[in-house]
Structure formats: C-alpha cells, structure tokens
Scaffold this motif. Structure first.
Motif, PDB file in Angstrom:
ATOM      1  N   ALA A  88       0.846  -1.188   0.000  1.00 52.45           N
ATOM      2  CA  ALA A  88       0.000   0.000   0.000  1.00 52.45           C
ATOM      3  C   ALA A  88       0.882   1.238   0.000  1.00 52.45           C
ATOM      4  O   ALA A  88       2.103   1.150   0.180  1.00 52.45           O
ATOM      5  N   ALA A  89       0.272   2.375  -0.226  1.00 53.34           N
ATOM      6  CA  ALA A  89       0.968   3.661  -0.126  1.00 53.34           C
ATOM      7  C   ALA A  89       0.190   4.540   0.840  1.00 53.34           C
ATOM      8  O   ALA A  89      -1.048   4.558   0.825  1.00 53.34           O
ATOM      9  N   CYS A  90       0.914   5.257   1.704  1.00 48.81           N
ATOM     10  CA  CYS A  90       0.290   6.153   2.673  1.00 48.81           C
ATOM     11  C   CYS A  90       0.640   7.596   2.322  1.00 48.81           C
ATOM     12  O   CYS A  90       1.817   7.980   2.304  1.00 48.81           O
ATOM     13  N   TYR A  91      -0.386   8.397   2.033  1.00 48.11           N
ATOM     14  CA  TYR A  91      -0.206   9.787   1.642  1.00 48.11           C
ATOM     15  C   TYR A  91      -0.541  10.700   2.813  1.00 48.11           C
ATOM     16  O   TYR A  91      -1.598  10.553   3.442  1.00 48.11           O
ATOM     17  N   ALA A  92       0.353  11.633   3.104  1.00 49.66           N
ATOM     18  CA  ALA A  92       0.104  12.565   4.197  1.00 49.66           C
ATOM     19  C   ALA A  92      -1.068  13.474   3.851  1.00 49.66           C
ATOM     20  O   ALA A  92      -1.118  14.054   2.759  1.00 49.66           O
ATOM     21  N   VAL A  93      -2.033  13.583   4.753  1.00 48.24           N
ATOM     22  CA  VAL A  93      -3.194  14.423   4.496  1.00 48.24           C
ATOM     23  C   VAL A  93      -3.526  15.269   5.725  1.00 48.24           C
ATOM     24  O   VAL A  93      -3.266  14.884   6.867  1.00 48.24           O
ATOM     25  N   THR A  94      -4.094  16.424   5.441  1.00 52.20           N
ATOM     26  CA  THR A  94      -4.713  17.261   6.459  1.00 52.20           C
ATOM     27  C   THR A  94      -6.215  17.248   6.202  1.00 52.20           C
ATOM     28  O   THR A  94      -6.657  17.451   5.067  1.00 52.20           O
ATOM     29  N   LEU A  95      -6.992  16.971   7.244  1.00 52.08           N
ATOM     30  CA  LEU A  95      -8.446  16.925   7.122  1.00 52.08           C
ATOM     31  C   LEU A  95      -9.046  18.218   7.659  1.00 52.08           C
ATOM     32  O   LEU A  95      -8.654  18.695   8.731  1.00 52.08           O
ATOM     33  N   VAL A  96      -9.994  18.762   6.917  1.00 50.36           N
ATOM     34  CA  VAL A  96     -10.702  19.972   7.345  1.00 50.36           C
ATOM     35  C   VAL A  96     -12.191  19.690   7.277  1.00 50.36           C
ATOM     36  O   VAL A  96     -12.705  19.267   6.226  1.00 50.36           O
ATOM     37  N   TYR A 125      -7.354  18.526  11.275  1.00 47.84           N
ATOM     38  CA  TYR A 125      -6.499  17.471  11.814  1.00 47.84           C
ATOM     39  C   TYR A 125      -5.375  17.237  10.810  1.00 47.84           C
ATOM     40  O   TYR A 125      -5.619  16.924   9.650  1.00 47.84           O
ATOM     41  N   GLU A 126      -4.116  17.370  11.275  1.00 45.36           N
ATOM     42  CA  GLU A 126      -2.987  17.375  10.349  1.00 45.36           C
ATOM     43  C   GLU A 126      -2.195  16.077  10.291  1.00 45.36           C
ATOM     44  O   GLU A 126      -1.524  15.819   9.291  1.00 45.36           O
ATOM     45  N   ASP A 127      -2.199  15.258  11.314  1.00 43.78           N
ATOM     46  CA  ASP A 127      -1.318  14.094  11.366  1.00 43.78           C
ATOM     47  C   ASP A 127      -2.015  12.820  10.907  1.00 43.78           C
ATOM     48  O   ASP A 127      -2.072  11.829  11.641  1.00 43.78           O
ATOM     49  N   ALA A 128      -2.543  12.844   9.699  1.00 44.30           N
ATOM     50  CA  ALA A 128      -3.277  11.693   9.179  1.00 44.30           C
ATOM     51  C   ALA A 128      -2.669  11.237   7.857  1.00 44.30           C
ATOM     52  O   ALA A 128      -1.871  11.953   7.239  1.00 44.30           O
ATOM     53  N   HIS A 129      -3.068  10.039   7.434  1.00 45.43           N
ATOM     54  CA  HIS A 129      -2.602   9.497   6.156  1.00 45.43           C
ATOM     55  C   HIS A 129      -3.756   8.800   5.431  1.00 45.43           C
ATOM     56  O   HIS A 129      -4.501   8.048   6.061  1.00 45.43           O
ATOM     57  N   ALA A 130      -3.884   9.095   4.158  1.00 42.50           N
ATOM     58  CA  ALA A 130      -4.786   8.311   3.310  1.00 42.50           C
ATOM     59  C   ALA A 130      -4.038   7.057   2.892  1.00 42.50           C
ATOM     60  O   ALA A 130      -2.900   7.137   2.422  1.00 42.50           O
ATOM     61  N   ILE A 131      -4.644   5.906   3.103  1.00 42.57           N
ATOM     62  CA  ILE A 131      -3.992   4.643   2.769  1.00 42.57           C
ATOM     63  C   ILE A 131      -4.627   4.084   1.500  1.00 42.57           C
ATOM     64  O   ILE A 131      -5.842   3.908   1.422  1.00 42.57           O
ATOM     65  N   ALA A 134       3.006  15.941  -0.207  1.00 43.34           N
ATOM     66  CA  ALA A 134       4.133  15.015  -0.287  1.00 43.34           C
ATOM     67  C   ALA A 134       4.669  14.733   1.112  1.00 43.34           C
ATOM     68  O   ALA A 134       4.636  15.596   1.997  1.00 43.34           O
ATOM     69  N   THR A 135       5.166  13.517   1.304  1.00 45.06           N
ATOM     70  CA  THR A 135       5.719  13.150   2.598  1.00 45.06           C
ATOM     71  C   THR A 135       6.836  12.146   2.406  1.00 45.06           C
ATOM     72  O   THR A 135       7.109  11.694   1.287  1.00 45.06           O
ATOM     73  N   SER A 136       7.516  11.803   3.485  1.00 44.52           N
ATOM     74  CA  SER A 136       8.575  10.796   3.444  1.00 44.52           C
ATOM     75  C   SER A 136       8.491   9.957   4.709  1.00 44.52           C
ATOM     76  O   SER A 136       7.759  10.278   5.649  1.00 44.52           O
ATOM     77  N   ARG A 137       9.243   8.878   4.732  1.00 44.86           N
ATOM     78  CA  ARG A 137       9.207   7.967   5.864  1.00 44.86           C
ATOM     79  C   ARG A 137       9.756   8.617   7.127  1.00 44.86           C
ATOM     80  O   ARG A 137      10.747   9.356   7.090  1.00 44.86           O
ATOM     81  N   ALA A 138       9.121   8.331   8.257  1.00 47.25           N
ATOM     82  CA  ALA A 138       9.599   8.863   9.535  1.00 47.25           C
ATOM     83  C   ALA A 138      10.958   8.290   9.906  1.00 47.25           C
ATOM     84  O   ALA A 138      11.727   8.927  10.620  1.00 47.25           O
ATOM     85  N   ASP A 139      11.255   7.076   9.408  1.00 46.33           N
ATOM     86  CA  ASP A 139      12.525   6.444   9.746  1.00 46.33           C
ATOM     87  C   ASP A 139      13.586   6.648   8.664  1.00 46.33           C
ATOM     88  O   ASP A 139      14.623   5.989   8.672  1.00 46.33           O
TER      89      ASP A 139
END
Length: 249
Positions: A173-181, A187-193, A231-236
C-alpha cells in the motif's frame, strides 16, 4: 485489499490514450487507426493493437464501425491521465497540493482488521511514526474528486510493503500525508492509505491517524470533509545533509 486492480499500460499505450483524449475522447470521438498511427509515428496495425490494449485494461471503450471506430476514455482512463498530469506538475511546479472532497460513510470493519495485523502495524509504527487508531475513517468522494484521484499517484508517499504469514500474502500500500478539514475543525497528522490491491471503487478513500478521527473532528455519517494531500517521506528515513544533495555520484 483482496482484489487485484488493472495493471497500468506501457508508455506506448499511454501515449495513444493521450492522443485519443486530445482528439475529444474524454466524451466520445471517432478515430481511424491510420490517423492515430500517423500521430504516434507508428503503423496502422500498431495503433490498432494499442487501442486493443487500452480497451483490455479498461481505460478505453470502443465501438468499431465500417469506416473507423467510436472511442471514449473511461473514468479509469481519465484517472490514469491525471496521474501523468500530476507527474508533470511535480516537475515544473512547486508546492503542489491535491485537494479531494467527500462525505463520511460507514465501513465494514475491514480497516480495523487489516491495520492491526502485525505485518502492517509494525511498518506503520516505524515508517509513519505512530500506531494508528484501530479503525479507518471512510470517505465517499464527490464526482470531481473521483476524477482527480488519479493525481495522487504523482505525490510522494510512504510505501508499505507486502508481507506474508503462514496462511496468505498481504498486499502493499501507499500512505499519503493528508490534512483533514471539516466544519471548522482541522487534523494534520493523518494518512490516506491506498492499497495496491482493493475491492473498493475509486470513490472510496480510507484515512488512518493516531486518534479516532470521528471523535477528534466530531464527525457523523454524511458530514463533508476536505482532504488536503501533500508530499511526505518515511519517519525512519535517514537525514541527508544539505551538502550531500548537491553531490554527483
């Protein structure tokens, strides 16, 4: 996450799809393989094969008549073209953001099951930097967002690898960084999977986060939500010094 999606056609077939769309195929247009071959710099037979490939992939509908064929780019074909468009925007524009809109809908409990499986949960914790709440926020996208969804493929995401246990293989899968309004809340710390394999239609989008999003944003079925994809990148991912970015191997 259990059904395979259609494979993306090769670049040559995508070039044919682009020419059909430019000729008016987003609605419906009549084309001849000879004319299409001329535009592609290919033979009539090659142009015909490319149209057949696009039809088999579900990206094009055809109705062959005596003096040519009527063709129409399908919703899946338009989504594929929007993915190409998003790639070019990344090349020539800065701070590209995709905004999708939809309404909250109930799920079937599958999201809760899959994201808590060890092979996924361990990757979420290391690559996203958090353990997701055991459940997904399910959204039904509006018509315009369904058309634009293909652009998401051009945005950097966090990859989640396929894995297997003793019983079966689980897809990537791919996880895309999203902000929900939603209704003034944010809410800023979410991801669309977005699974590589899914039985959901393109009008469905699942979102994960450290918290229960329905509670955080006071959401109920039918409420409208804006999804801002970035756009986002891996936390690790290892930190790369600025000077290293300019080095040539």
């Amino acid at each position: 996450m259990s059904e395979a999606t259609a494979a993306t056609p090769d670049p040559a077939a995508m070039a044919a799809l682009k020419h059909v769309a430019l000729a008016g195929g987003l609605t419906e247009t009549k084309v001849s393989c000879a004319a299409l071959g001329d535009r592609l710099g290919a033979s009539t037979q090659t142009a015909s094969r490319r149209l057949q490939t696009l039809e088999s992939a579900g990206l094009l509908e055809r109705d062959v008549v005596g003096d040519g064929q009527w063709v129409r780019v399908t919703d899946a074909g338009e989504s594929a073209l929007r993915g190409e468009y998003a790639d070019y925007r990344r090349l020539f524009e800065r701070d590209v953001e995709l905004v999708l809109r939809g309404s909250v809908t109930g799920g079937m409990g599958e999201g809760r099951h899959y994201i808590t499986l060890p092979g996924y949960a361990e990757q979420f914790a290391s690559r996203l930097g958090y353990e997701p709440f055991p459940g997904t926020l399910n959204l039904e996208l509006d018509e315009e967002s369904v058309r634009r969804r293909g652009e998401i493929a051009g945005i950097d995401a966090v990859p989640i690898d396929a894995w297997e246990d003793e019983d079966r293989t689980y897809g990537a899968a791919a996880c895309y960084a999203v902000t929900l309004v939603a209704d003034g809340g944010r809410y800023e710390d979410a991801h669309a999977i977005v699974p590589d394999r899914t039985h959901h239609d393109d009008d469905k989008l699942e979102v994960i986060a450290p918290d229960e999003l329905r509670a955080e944003l006071d959401l109920a079925d039918g409420d409208s939500v804006e999804v801002r994809v970035e756009a986002t990148s891996r936390a690790d991912a290892p930190d790369v010094p600025d000077e290293a970015l300019g080095e040539v191997a």
